[in-house]
Design a protein around this motif. Sequence first.
Motif, PDB file in Angstrom:
ATOM      1  N   ALA A  72       0.832  -1.208   0.000  1.00  0.00           N
ATOM      2  CA  ALA A  72       0.000   0.000   0.000  1.00  0.00           C
ATOM      3  C   ALA A  72       0.865   1.255   0.000  1.00  0.00           C
ATOM      4  CB  ALA A  72      -0.926  -0.008   1.211  1.00  0.00           C
ATOM      5  N   ALA A  73       1.960   1.232   0.757  1.00  0.00           N
ATOM      6  CA  ALA A  73       2.866   2.377   0.777  1.00  0.00           C
ATOM      7  C   ALA A  73       3.456   2.614  -0.610  1.00  0.00           C
ATOM      8  CB  ALA A  73       3.975   2.151   1.804  1.00  0.00           C
ATOM      9  N   ALA A  74       3.784   1.524  -1.306  1.00  0.00           N
ATOM     10  CA  ALA A  74       4.307   1.663  -2.672  1.00  0.00           C
ATOM     11  C   ALA A  74       3.251   2.253  -3.602  1.00  0.00           C
ATOM     12  CB  ALA A  74       4.775   0.303  -3.187  1.00  0.00           C
ATOM     13  N   GLU A  75       1.993   1.841  -3.406  1.00  0.00           N
ATOM     14  CA  GLU A  75       0.908   2.399  -4.216  1.00  0.00           C
ATOM     15  C   GLU A  75       0.817   3.913  -4.024  1.00  0.00           C
ATOM     16  OE1 GLU A  75      -1.211   1.003  -6.362  1.00  0.00           O
ATOM     17  OE2 GLU A  75      -0.714  -1.106  -6.081  1.00  0.00           O
ATOM     18  N   VAL A  76       0.896   4.345  -2.769  1.00  0.00           N
ATOM     19  CA  VAL A  76       0.792   5.772  -2.469  1.00  0.00           C
ATOM     20  C   VAL A  76       1.968   6.538  -3.075  1.00  0.00           C
ATOM     21  CG1 VAL A  76       0.790   7.481  -0.611  1.00  0.00           C
ATOM     22  CG2 VAL A  76      -0.568   5.384  -0.377  1.00  0.00           C
ATOM     23  N   ARG A  77       3.178   5.991  -2.950  1.00  0.00           N
ATOM     24  CA  ARG A  77       4.361   6.671  -3.504  1.00  0.00           C
ATOM     25  C   ARG A  77       4.270   6.816  -5.015  1.00  0.00           C
ATOM     26  NH1 ARG A  77       7.145   3.183  -0.018  1.00  0.00           N
ATOM     27  NH2 ARG A  77       7.820   1.914  -1.807  1.00  0.00           N
TER      28      ARG A  77
END
Length: 282
Positions: free
Chosen positions: A242-247
């Motif tokens: 999810a953090a990668a999606e946001v970045r």
Amino acid sequence: MRFAALGDSLTEGVGDPIAGGWRGWAALLADGLTAGDQPAEFQNYAASGALARDVAEHQAPRALAFAPDIASVVVGVNDTLRRTFDIHDLTVQLDAVCAALTAGGAVLLTACLPDPGTMLGLPAPLARPLARRQRAVNAVVHALSARYGAVHLHVAEATWVADRALWSADRLHPGERGHRLIAGRFHTLLAAEGLATGAPPADEPQQPPPTRAAALLWLLTAGTGWLARRSTDLLPQLLGLAAAEVRHAARGTSARLDLRASQALSAALAAVSPPPVARMGE
């Protein structure tokens, strides 16, 4: 007529309770495969929580010994909910199962399914990685279905997902109405091929839908336990995804994540010979 059902909790019948256990779409379909006084012989090897590897290593050998005329292979959602998700391994396992069953003379039944993130209504950064995984699984299922001439059912449509009357309290398994719908659709496809001669299952449930109190009780007991088990296995990785999606969304590079998934899918399909052709999202 012999019918073997392989897969996970969906095929086991979770969401369609009867006295002493679960029934489910496969058992409902089995009742309508033949007409007259000689019912189809039915064996359900599906097990809750099963992965593609479990189907290949544990269920398929038993099904092959049963020598079915029809065999359903519906699995993959649990794989998407594991931190060990590997589309290459899933493809190899499913290809081996489909090859063995068809070589034994069975007609395959397959289905593609909605992703659990959408079903559970997760926030977009959490839902997108799961959706990407399920799209890859569905693409594999489509490709293998075409290769082995399977009777394929598409149950990932938005209308299917949105109809709450079809789903049980957990929002991951069909209720009785949903199981009847799956069985009825498969019966229609098989009847068109001359493979189902009995009466199709009734559309209307025999049991009343669970009350809100029953649904809440499930969520507080079995549902909480399921969430705890999945959180231990998946949640740390899912938070990273999810953090990668946001970045990537902030940088405008989200397409890179789709490209990586597409490349992994292509490599997985190329690993089985001859390589079938499929596109992400089909």
